[in-house]
Design an enzyme around this catalytic site. Structure first.
Site, PDB file in Angstrom:
ATOM      1  N   MET A 130       0.835  -1.206   0.000  1.00 33.69           N
ATOM      2  CA  MET A 130       0.000   0.000   0.000  1.00 33.69           C
ATOM      3  C   MET A 130       0.872   1.261   0.000  1.00 33.69           C
ATOM      4  O   MET A 130       0.514   2.277  -0.580  1.00 33.69           O
ATOM      5  CB  MET A 130      -0.876   0.030   1.252  1.00 33.69           C
ATOM      6  N   ALA A 131       1.991   1.187   0.720  1.00 34.49           N
ATOM      7  CA  ALA A 131       2.916   2.318   0.842  1.00 34.49           C
ATOM      8  C   ALA A 131       4.299   1.777   1.148  1.00 34.49           C
ATOM      9  O   ALA A 131       4.435   0.677   1.699  1.00 34.49           O
ATOM     10  CB  ALA A 131       2.458   3.262   1.938  1.00 34.49           C
ATOM     11  N   SER A 132       5.312   2.550   0.780  1.00 37.94           N
ATOM     12  CA  SER A 132       6.687   2.112   1.010  1.00 37.94           C
ATOM     13  C   SER A 132       7.540   3.303   1.425  1.00 37.94           C
ATOM     14  O   SER A 132       7.536   4.338   0.755  1.00 37.94           O
ATOM     15  CB  SER A 132       7.254   1.481  -0.267  1.00 37.94           C
ATOM     16  N   SER A 134      11.361   4.510   3.866  1.00 37.20           N
ATOM     17  CA  SER A 134      12.780   4.143   3.993  1.00 37.20           C
ATOM     18  C   SER A 134      13.005   3.000   4.969  1.00 37.20           C
ATOM     19  O   SER A 134      13.939   2.216   4.809  1.00 37.20           O
ATOM     20  CB  SER A 134      13.587   5.363   4.444  1.00 37.20           C
ATOM     21  N   ALA A 136      10.308   0.770   6.276  1.00 33.63           N
ATOM     22  CA  ALA A 136       9.409  -0.381   6.125  1.00 33.63           C
ATOM     23  C   ALA A 136       8.401  -0.128   5.010  1.00 33.63           C
ATOM     24  O   ALA A 136       8.290   0.986   4.487  1.00 33.63           O
ATOM     25  CB  ALA A 136       8.678  -0.632   7.443  1.00 33.63           C
ATOM     26  N   GLN A 137       7.665  -1.188   4.654  1.00 37.03           N
ATOM     27  CA  GLN A 137       6.545  -1.033   3.741  1.00 37.03           C
ATOM     28  C   GLN A 137       5.330  -1.745   4.322  1.00 37.03           C
ATOM     29  O   GLN A 137       5.447  -2.584   5.214  1.00 37.03           O
ATOM     30  CB  GLN A 137       6.874  -1.537   2.343  1.00 37.03           C
ATOM     31  N   VAL A 138       4.141  -1.394   3.800  1.00 37.22           N
ATOM     32  CA  VAL A 138       2.883  -1.839   4.401  1.00 37.22           C
ATOM     33  C   VAL A 138       2.041  -2.578   3.366  1.00 37.22           C
ATOM     34  O   VAL A 138       1.910  -2.126   2.223  1.00 37.22           O
ATOM     35  CB  VAL A 138       2.100  -0.626   4.957  1.00 37.22           C
ATOM     36  N   LYS A 152       2.968  -4.345   8.520  1.00 36.46           N
ATOM     37  CA  LYS A 152       4.142  -3.500   8.325  1.00 36.46           C
ATOM     38  C   LYS A 152       5.398  -4.364   8.417  1.00 36.46           C
ATOM     39  O   LYS A 152       5.597  -5.071   9.403  1.00 36.46           O
ATOM     40  CB  LYS A 152       4.175  -2.395   9.397  1.00 36.46           C
ATOM     41  N   ASP A 287       5.383  12.039  16.371  1.00 34.01           N
ATOM     42  CA  ASP A 287       5.584  12.083  14.919  1.00 34.01           C
ATOM     43  C   ASP A 287       4.245  12.379  14.240  1.00 34.01           C
ATOM     44  O   ASP A 287       3.836  11.678  13.314  1.00 34.01           O
ATOM     45  CB  ASP A 287       6.164  10.744  14.442  1.00 34.01           C
TER      46      ASP A 287
END
Length: 538
Positions: A130-132, A134, A136-138, A152, A287
């Site tokens: 779904m997203a990437s 620096s 991790a990616q999901v 994740k 964050d």
């Protein structure tokens, strides 16, 4: 082989810094200026140099150097107390978007971490991320019971890359500190050390999942913030499985308006969430940029990405609350005293000099409408001024400042009329009353009363033991004198114990009332009569 990789990386960094004239920007006019000319002679630097603004050049250089340098730039973008405005603005544009890693690697990592195949662990799993970013990616997935989740996965072999780049950052920071006169004020080596700790913490998915679970408990049943559920059976050191949420990104204001969300109310809620986390729970999401905040259909905030969380000591909490209240009352002497009392600046600091410096920085702010006064910038300017008097960088306060700037920016993006002080002041005043007023006193007595009662019978024995040690330790006390002193102390201790019982009896009806148990007047009278008896008893 490792040395060759390090050399190649250094050459690339040198080439990028030279192309964007970062070397000239940093070393020009210093005793290391000759390095700029030396760089120009190196074969890989024989191409034309960028002529963009300095902020753009720094941003583009970090983007070209890759994910770890991008993360550093993002961290620095929050340090507006250290950076010139034009550079901070450009660094804020950095996006942590990276190409996804191979789906085969992703599946292998998940299966190894969970000890079962993906088909066993999930009824559905989308190998396309779904997203990437620096770190991790999901991936989207479904648990066997049909629950929609996101998985994740930490990038494979990312840790050696981080360690290599951070080692180079330390070297460059050390060179910068030695070469540039004002560098010591910027604390570059400490900034890199702070960044190293943060980014290594983000690699641990168990730690992030624990943070999410704690934050969820803190806001259980709240109509302000929703935290997704963590599925521990599908979580490991490098894999985290979390409930999937559906909402609108906080930055998508047009979609929020179309969905009928009251932006003014949403803006005020964001401020309350921040102060609740910092002062009530003492555990805050550090964050909170727009990519990590969503709005659910029921109007609640929803947070994701819990890798960076902040806490304060009770002393820092109180001093910060008092600082804010003193500042908005224009009591600069109290602000100065608080900085010294908390040891944010050295004890030997002259309070009148610090007061004068703080007044000269803060007083011009009051020429502007109250709604335009930035809480985050006030805090930043206070810390900037204090640094001139020897204030050291304190990571917990840096995280707080970063989060406050993020929250304030989001709040004013939603409602440009937001008066942060009008929202925050009642919260801070109530919190201070609870901490130092009658409620705080009753709460403290209630918490410590069992310990005091438990320890009271041991006091005579401790006194007797101490006096015996004194007598046999060659301190020159005669036995007859020792007996008289011991008898007097025992008598005083008995009186003190009776008085303590009297105090407890006086406070007992108050404590019972705090528990919402109410006594009639006759019961209170009997308890207080007993208190008088023990107070007078010898």
């Amino acid at each position: 082989m490792k040395a060759i990789r390090q050399l190649r990386r250094l050459i690339k960094i040198n080439r990028v810094l030279a192309h964007y004239e970062i070397d000239k920007m940093v070393l020009g006019g210093t005793k290391f200026a000759w390095l700029v000319w030396f760089n120009a002679l190196l074969p890989w630097n024989w191409k034309s140099r960028s002529k963009l603004s300095r902020g753009e050049r720094i941003r583009l250089a970090l983007e070209e150097l890759g994910p770890i340098f991008i993360k550093l730039g993002q961290a620095l973008s929050t340090r507006k107390d250290l950076l010139p405005h034009d550079i901070a603005i450009e660094l804020a544009k950095l996006q942590d978007d990276c190409p996804p890693f191979d789906e085969k690697h992703s599946l292998e990592l998940i299966e190894k971490a969970l000890g079962k195949s993906v088909n066993e662990a999930f009824s559905e799993f989308d190998p396309m991320p779904m997203a990437s970013a620096s770190i991790a990616q999901v991936h989207a997935a479904k648990l066997p019971d049909g629950q929609e989740v996101v998985v994740k996965v930490v990038r494979p072999d990312i840790k050696p890359v981080i360690e290599q780049d951070v080692a180079i950052m330390f070297m460059l920071a050390s060179l910068f500190e030695k070469a540039v006169k004002i560098a010591k004020r910027l604390h570059p080596v400490e900034v890199v050390a702070e960044f190293e700790k943060t980014i290594l913490d983000e690699l641990d998915m168990v730690r992030e999942a624990s943070n999410a679970a704690q934050l969820k408990r803190n806001f259980e049943g709240s109509d302000l913030l929703y935290v997704p559920e963590i599925y521990w059976s599908h979580t490991a050191e490098n894999v985290m499985t979390m409930e999937r949420i559906y909402g609108i990104r906080i930055s998508e204001t047009e979609k929020l308006i179309e969905a009928g969300v009251d932006l003014k109310d949403l803006s005020a809620k964001g401020v309350i969430i921040f102060f609740t986390q910092v002062f009530k729970h003492n555990f805050f999401h550090a964050d909170m940029h727009p990519g990590n905040i969503f709005v659910l259909p029921d109007g609640r905030y929803a947070a994701i990405d819990f890798g960076i969380m902040g806490t304060l000591t009770p002393e820092d909490q109180r001093y910060l609350a008092e600082n804010f209240l003193a500042f908005f009352n224009r009591d600069y002497l109290r602000v100065s005293e608080l900085h010294i009392e908390s040891e944010w600046v050295p004890r030997h600091t002259r309070v009148n000099e610090l007061e004068s410096a703080i007044r000269s920085v803060c007083e011009p702010i009051w020429d502007r409408p109250l709604k335009e006064i930035s809480f985050g910038l006030v805090l930043m300017r206070l810390f900037q001024t204090a640094r001139r008097f020897g204030m050291e960088i304190q990571p917990q306060l840096v995280l707080l400042q970063k989060t406050l700037l993020n929250i304030e920016g989001l709040g004013r993006q939603l409602d440009d009329e937001l008066d942060l002080w009008d929202t925050a002041k009642p919260f801070l005043e109530d919190w201070m009353k609870e901490r130092v007023g009658p409620k705080g006193l009753a709460k403290n007595i209630k918490a410590n009363l069992p310990f005091w009662i438990e320890q009271a019978p041991t006091l005579p024995g401790l006194l007797h033991s101490t006096l015996n040690k004194m007598a046999h330790g060659g301190m020159g006390l005669q036995s007859e004198q020792l007996v008289r002193i011991e008898q007097a102390l025992v008598q005083q201790n008995r009186i003190a114990r009776h008085r303590n019982i009297a105090i407890i009896l006086v406070l007992l009806p108050i404590l019972i009332a705090q528990l919402e148990i109410y006594l009639d007047f006759s019961a209170v009278a009997i308890i207080w009569a007993l208190a008088a008896y023990f107070a007078l008893k010898k």
